[in-house]
Design a protein around this motif. Structure first.
Motif, PDB file in Angstrom:
ATOM      1  N   SER A  57       0.806  -1.225   0.000  1.00 51.58           N
ATOM      2  CA  SER A  57       0.000   0.000   0.000  1.00 51.58           C
ATOM      3  C   SER A  57       0.839   1.274   0.000  1.00 51.58           C
ATOM      4  O   SER A  57       0.292   2.370   0.026  1.00 51.58           O
ATOM      5  N   ALA A  58       2.157   1.137  -0.062  1.00 50.79           N
ATOM      6  CA  ALA A  58       3.035   2.306   0.053  1.00 50.79           C
ATOM      7  C   ALA A  58       2.869   3.299  -1.092  1.00 50.79           C
ATOM      8  O   ALA A  58       3.024   4.499  -0.901  1.00 50.79           O
ATOM      9  N   ASP A  59       2.550   2.822  -2.294  1.00 50.84           N
ATOM     10  CA  ASP A  59       2.511   3.739  -3.438  1.00 50.84           C
ATOM     11  C   ASP A  59       1.093   3.945  -3.979  1.00 50.84           C
ATOM     12  O   ASP A  59       0.909   4.356  -5.119  1.00 50.84           O
ATOM     13  N   VAL A  60       0.080   3.718  -3.150  1.00 52.96           N
ATOM     14  CA  VAL A  60      -1.297   3.936  -3.586  1.00 52.96           C
ATOM     15  C   VAL A  60      -1.531   5.423  -3.780  1.00 52.96           C
ATOM     16  O   VAL A  60      -1.133   6.248  -2.949  1.00 52.96           O
ATOM     17  N   THR A  61      -2.168   5.774  -4.899  1.00 55.39           N
ATOM     18  CA  THR A  61      -2.470   7.163  -5.188  1.00 55.39           C
ATOM     19  C   THR A  61      -3.897   7.459  -4.764  1.00 55.39           C
ATOM     20  O   THR A  61      -4.822   6.803  -5.223  1.00 55.39           O
ATOM     21  N   TYR A  62      -4.053   8.428  -3.881  1.00 59.03           N
ATOM     22  CA  TYR A  62      -5.384   8.840  -3.400  1.00 59.03           C
ATOM     23  C   TYR A  62      -5.770  10.117  -4.107  1.00 59.03           C
ATOM     24  O   TYR A  62      -5.010  11.079  -4.131  1.00 59.03           O
TER      25      TYR A  62
END
Length: 166
Positions: free
Chosen positions: A159-164
């Motif tokens: 989940s470190a590079d999830v774009t919100y």
């Protein structure tokens, strides 16, 4: 030449796939695979593109995609840091006497028989391209009547590079 898998998060608007494919067409870049689908948020679509080229071409593809207004995020799906899959449906000619062997092979590859008629079977299989190619090679003794592939789709691990997006 190497293969690169790009995962794009784009605005779910009319013409976005046309803009992206047009960019490839105008620049003479090849698309090996293209898959798209709406995300959990219907305002956005995730597009997975597989392209092959030398380092300069692949870098240029990414830079050109970043310039498109509808493209909100781009990730390169590296083999060890992502999960990728492809789906195939393959229809083969299969007589009564051949079906059990096909069913056994399908089970070994964790596929499913999704349709059977008097003279044919439709098999569904999901996995890495290498797995799908191995299965298709196993079917070489059968007449493949039709074959449909979705193209690769994938996500990065963790989940470190999830774009919100708001």
């Amino acid at each position: 030449m190497r293969k690169q898998i790009l995962s794009l998060l784009v605005e779910n608007t009319a013409g976005v796939t046309s803009h992206i494919s047009g960019l490839f067409s105008r620049r003479g870049y090849n698309i090996d695979s293209f898959s798209a689908g709406v995300t959990a948020d219907p305002r956005f679509t995730r597009i997975t593109i597989v392209s092959t080229g030398d380092e300069q071409v692949l870098e240029q593809i990414k830079k050109q995609l970043e310039k498109l207004e509808d493209v909100l995020d781009i990730k390169i799906l590296e083999p060890n840091a992502s999960v990728t899959r492809e789906l195939i449906l393959v229809k083969i000619r299969a007589k009564d006497t051949e079906r059990q062997a096909v069913m056994n092979a399908t089970e070994i590859f964790r596929g499913r028989i999704v349709d059977v008629t008097n003279d044919s079977m439709v098999i569904e299989l999901t996995g890495h391209q290498e797995k799908l190619e191995a299965f298709l090679n196993l079917l070489q003794g059968y007449e493949i009547l039709e074959l449909a592939r979705t193209g690769i789709t994938g996500l990065t691990r963790g989940s470190a590079d999830v774009t919100y997006l708001d």
